[in-house]
Motif scaffolding. Structure first.
Motif, PDB file in Angstrom:
ATOM      1  N   GLN A   1     -24.742   2.187 -24.257  1.00 16.47           N
ATOM      2  CA  GLN A   1     -24.670   3.162 -22.964  1.00 16.47           C
ATOM      3  C   GLN A   1     -26.124   3.492 -22.558  1.00 16.47           C
ATOM      4  N   LEU A   2     -26.910   3.501 -23.618  1.00 15.36           N
ATOM      5  CA  LEU A   2     -28.469   3.708 -23.249  1.00 15.36           C
ATOM      6  C   LEU A   2     -29.110   2.710 -22.315  1.00 15.36           C
ATOM      7  N   LEU A   3     -28.688   1.547 -22.658  1.00 19.50           N
ATOM      8  CA  LEU A   3     -29.143   0.417 -21.804  1.00 19.50           C
ATOM      9  C   LEU A   3     -28.567   0.472 -20.544  1.00 19.50           C
ATOM     10  N   TYR A   4     -27.143   0.914 -20.127  1.00 22.69           N
ATOM     11  CA  TYR A   4     -26.554   0.912 -19.028  1.00 22.69           C
ATOM     12  C   TYR A   4     -27.114   1.984 -17.959  1.00 22.69           C
ATOM     13  N   GLU A   5     -27.670   3.024 -18.925  1.00 24.39           N
ATOM     14  CA  GLU A   5     -28.171   4.052 -18.199  1.00 24.39           C
ATOM     15  C   GLU A   5     -29.596   3.915 -17.746  1.00 24.39           C
ATOM     16  N   LYS A   6     -30.187   3.174 -18.652  1.00 19.45           N
ATOM     17  CA  LYS A   6     -31.523   2.488 -18.198  1.00 19.45           C
ATOM     18  C   LYS A   6     -31.625   1.700 -16.926  1.00 19.45           C
ATOM     19  N   LEU A   7     -30.555   0.882 -17.093  1.00 12.85           N
ATOM     20  CA  LEU A   7     -30.483  -0.073 -15.734  1.00 12.85           C
ATOM     21  C   LEU A   7     -29.609   0.771 -14.553  1.00 12.85           C
ATOM     22  N   GLY A   8     -29.208   2.003 -14.775  1.00 13.92           N
ATOM     23  CA  GLY A   8     -28.881   2.920 -13.769  1.00 13.92           C
ATOM     24  C   GLY A   8     -27.289   2.433 -13.368  1.00 13.92           C
ATOM     25  N   LYS A   9     -26.642   1.633 -14.205  1.00 13.43           N
ATOM     26  CA  LYS A   9     -25.218   1.404 -14.114  1.00 13.43           C
ATOM     27  C   LYS A   9     -24.331   2.281 -14.379  1.00 13.43           C
ATOM     28  N   THR A  10     -24.773   3.303 -14.908  1.00 13.63           N
ATOM     29  CA  THR A  10     -23.460   4.470 -15.338  1.00 13.63           C
ATOM     30  C   THR A  10     -24.154   5.923 -15.148  1.00 13.63           C
ATOM     31  N   SER A  11     -23.267   6.714 -15.205  1.00 14.52           N
ATOM     32  CA  SER A  11     -23.702   8.168 -15.013  1.00 14.52           C
ATOM     33  C   SER A  11     -24.153   8.813 -16.428  1.00 14.52           C
ATOM     34  N   ARG A  12     -25.044   9.842 -16.455  1.00 19.72           N
ATOM     35  CA  ARG A  12     -25.148  10.460 -17.521  1.00 19.72           C
ATOM     36  C   ARG A  12     -24.957  11.915 -17.431  1.00 19.72           C
ATOM     37  N   THR A  13     -24.441  12.658 -18.582  1.00 20.53           N
ATOM     38  CA  THR A  13     -24.480  14.105 -18.609  1.00 20.53           C
ATOM     39  C   THR A  13     -25.760  14.644 -18.667  1.00 20.53           C
ATOM     40  N   VAL A  14     -26.218  15.765 -17.883  1.00 17.93           N
ATOM     41  CA  VAL A  14     -27.525  16.130 -18.024  1.00 17.93           C
ATOM     42  C   VAL A  14     -27.583  17.627 -17.929  1.00 17.93           C
ATOM     43  N   ASP A  15     -28.277  18.410 -18.916  1.00 18.79           N
ATOM     44  CA  ASP A  15     -28.628  19.621 -18.949  1.00 18.79           C
ATOM     45  C   ASP A  15     -30.128  19.507 -18.461  1.00 18.79           C
ATOM     46  N   THR A  16     -30.418  19.775 -17.389  1.00 20.74           N
ATOM     47  CA  THR A  16     -31.716  19.910 -16.914  1.00 20.74           C
ATOM     48  C   THR A  16     -32.662  20.847 -17.606  1.00 20.74           C
ATOM     49  N   GLN A 119     -29.358  14.895 -33.142  1.00 21.39           N
ATOM     50  CA  GLN A 119     -27.840  14.978 -33.348  1.00 21.39           C
ATOM     51  C   GLN A 119     -27.292  15.446 -31.734  1.00 21.39           C
ATOM     52  N   TYR A 120     -27.789  16.193 -30.998  1.00 18.79           N
ATOM     53  CA  TYR A 120     -27.422  16.595 -29.842  1.00 18.79           C
ATOM     54  C   TYR A 120     -27.410  15.445 -29.040  1.00 18.79           C
ATOM     55  N   GLU A 121     -28.633  14.653 -29.117  1.00 22.67           N
ATOM     56  CA  GLU A 121     -28.601  13.778 -27.978  1.00 22.67           C
ATOM     57  C   GLU A 121     -27.880  12.494 -28.415  1.00 22.67           C
ATOM     58  N   ALA A 122     -27.647  12.171 -29.849  1.00 24.42           N
ATOM     59  CA  ALA A 122     -26.805  11.203 -30.080  1.00 24.42           C
ATOM     60  C   ALA A 122     -25.065  11.434 -29.574  1.00 24.42           C
ATOM     61  N   ALA A 123     -24.973  12.936 -29.814  1.00 24.97           N
ATOM     62  CA  ALA A 123     -23.393  13.164 -29.357  1.00 24.97           C
ATOM     63  C   ALA A 123     -23.230  12.929 -27.737  1.00 24.97           C
ATOM     64  N   ARG A 124     -24.618  13.360 -27.224  1.00 25.25           N
ATOM     65  CA  ARG A 124     -24.467  13.498 -25.426  1.00 25.25           C
ATOM     66  C   ARG A 124     -24.202  11.762 -25.301  1.00 25.25           C
ATOM     67  N   VAL A 125     -24.899  11.018 -25.929  1.00 27.47           N
ATOM     68  CA  VAL A 125     -24.778   9.474 -25.561  1.00 27.47           C
ATOM     69  C   VAL A 125     -23.469   8.731 -25.762  1.00 27.47           C
ATOM     70  N   GLU A 126     -22.823   9.395 -27.115  1.00 24.53           N
ATOM     71  CA  GLU A 126     -21.463   8.892 -27.457  1.00 24.53           C
ATOM     72  C   GLU A 126     -20.671   9.575 -26.503  1.00 24.53           C
ATOM     73  N   SER A 132     -17.802   6.590 -19.540  1.00 26.48           N
ATOM     74  CA  SER A 132     -17.658   5.728 -18.817  1.00 26.48           C
ATOM     75  C   SER A 132     -16.773   4.688 -18.762  1.00 26.48           C
ATOM     76  N   GLU A 133     -16.311   4.468 -20.245  1.00 31.66           N
ATOM     77  CA  GLU A 133     -15.335   3.366 -20.539  1.00 31.66           C
ATOM     78  C   GLU A 133     -13.882   3.869 -19.676  1.00 31.66           C
ATOM     79  N   LEU A 134     -13.697   5.188 -19.765  1.00 29.26           N
ATOM     80  CA  LEU A 134     -12.629   5.722 -19.007  1.00 29.26           C
ATOM     81  C   LEU A 134     -12.606   5.392 -17.722  1.00 29.26           C
ATOM     82  N   GLU A 135     -13.967   5.681 -16.943  1.00 28.10           N
ATOM     83  CA  GLU A 135     -13.923   5.226 -15.664  1.00 28.10           C
ATOM     84  C   GLU A 135     -13.824   3.976 -15.392  1.00 28.10           C
ATOM     85  N   ALA A 136     -14.299   3.350 -16.184  1.00 26.82           N
ATOM     86  CA  ALA A 136     -14.304   1.709 -15.912  1.00 26.82           C
ATOM     87  C   ALA A 136     -12.938   1.134 -16.008  1.00 26.82           C
TER      88      ALA A 136
END
Lengths: 213, 213
Positions: A1-16, A119-126, A132-136
């Motif tokens: 997931q982190l790799l796809y985010e870095k490649l800009g291939k997937t969306s991420r949940t952000v709390d700015t 832990q929060y960051e890991a939960a966000r990635v998961e 993303s899987e669902l969207e795909a």
């Protein structure tokens, strides 16, 4: 997931707002550790200088006894070195207290909040990975899939709220601790370097510095 | 000859007063070298502490900019560390001047007199050796033998007188130098550690400390 985010291939949940606070906390931890390294070095360098001043006081006193022709000159130097040594011990007690408090704040209190944040960051990635899987897949997800995503969303939100609360409490605690310690550091250092041993002893008493002579 | 003297098998020419002064000078050289070792260590330890204080001043100033919640607390610590660094440079110039002067006195001026003294001591041993030889032979020494002894006696006496004169001049010079340097050391150290930068700068100006900022 982190790799796809870095490649800009997937969306991420952000709390700015939260992410800015987290970045700022990591920066604070780095900078406080920088201060801690310097103030620890200072304590050990001044400790070494005081050790030398004690020996120098004794050497001057010895020469005062054995040099009638320069007795006074050696004597007043012996007195100065010895009184600096006494005040130096009070200053060192204050510096050690500052260093210990800063170390606890930086490497225990702040670190504890960063643990929750990791832990929060890991939960966000998961959570985002399941999303993303669902969207795909598209189409009609089964109830089991939706329930699993929902479980991960709740886990993510709980840790996000925990992190926000801990960050707020940490902020208040940090400001309180640093306010006290920076005042102690300043008062002790400026009292010592202005030869004001009354103010120096008042400072360590006021801040309840342990082990102060 | 030295061996025979240690075994008590021969007599030696003794100038009690001069030998006491020589012993005292060697003791003085040892003790001044002890002071020099300590004051050099002190200069390098305080130099290291000042280096740290400069970095600490910068780190506090940086945090003052980035921490509105503790801006003042970081600012007054930055100011204190920076003003200590400035005064510290003046103190270090004074300590280096003291160390250089003490080194010249101990390892050049005193050493120069000790060189003459070592020549005097060698001449004394040689003279006594010829004297013992003459006593051991007994009877009628030839004129050549007597002339040789006389030559060694004159050599010994000349170096003895040289040594006495140098010791006296050295004494006056040493008291003058140490009187000045001990006063500078005391004034600079007590001005620095009482935060009196006006007195500190006055001291280095008064004693013409080279390289003072």
């Amino acid at each position: 997931q982190l790799l796809y985010e870095k490649l800009g291939k997937t969306s991420r949940t952000v709390d700015t707002d939260l992410e800015a606070k987290i970045e700022s906390l990591r920066e604070t931890q780095r900078k406080y550790n920088g201060i801690l390294r310097l103030s620890s070095a200072l304590a050990s360098q001044l400790g070494a200088a005081q050790h030398t001043q004690r020996a120098l006081g004794d050497a001057f006193a010895d020469l005062a006894q054995k040099s009638p022709e320069l007795q006074n000159q050696f004597l007043y130097n012996a007195d100065t070195q010895r009184s600096l040594t006494r005040n130096g011990e009070v200053l060192l007690a204050a510096l050690h207290f500052f260093n210990n408090s800063l170390n606890t704040l930086t490497n225990k209190t702040i670190e504890d909040t960063l643990l929750t944040i990791r832990q929060y960051e890991a939960a966000r990635v998961e959570y985002d990975a399941y999303r993303s899987e669902l969207e795909a897949c598209g189409g009609n997800p089964g109830e089991a899939v939706l329930a699993r995503i929902e479980r991960h969303r709740r886990h993510y939100e709980r840790l996000r709220d925990d992190s926000a609360v801990k960050l707020q409490l940490l902020h208040e605690n940090r400001v309180k601790v640093m306010n006290k310690q920076l005042l102690l550091f300043h008062n002790a250092v400026s009292a010592y370097f202005s030869g004001n041993n009354v103010a120096l002893e008042a400072a360590v008493r006021h801040f309840s510095v342990p082990g102060a002579p």
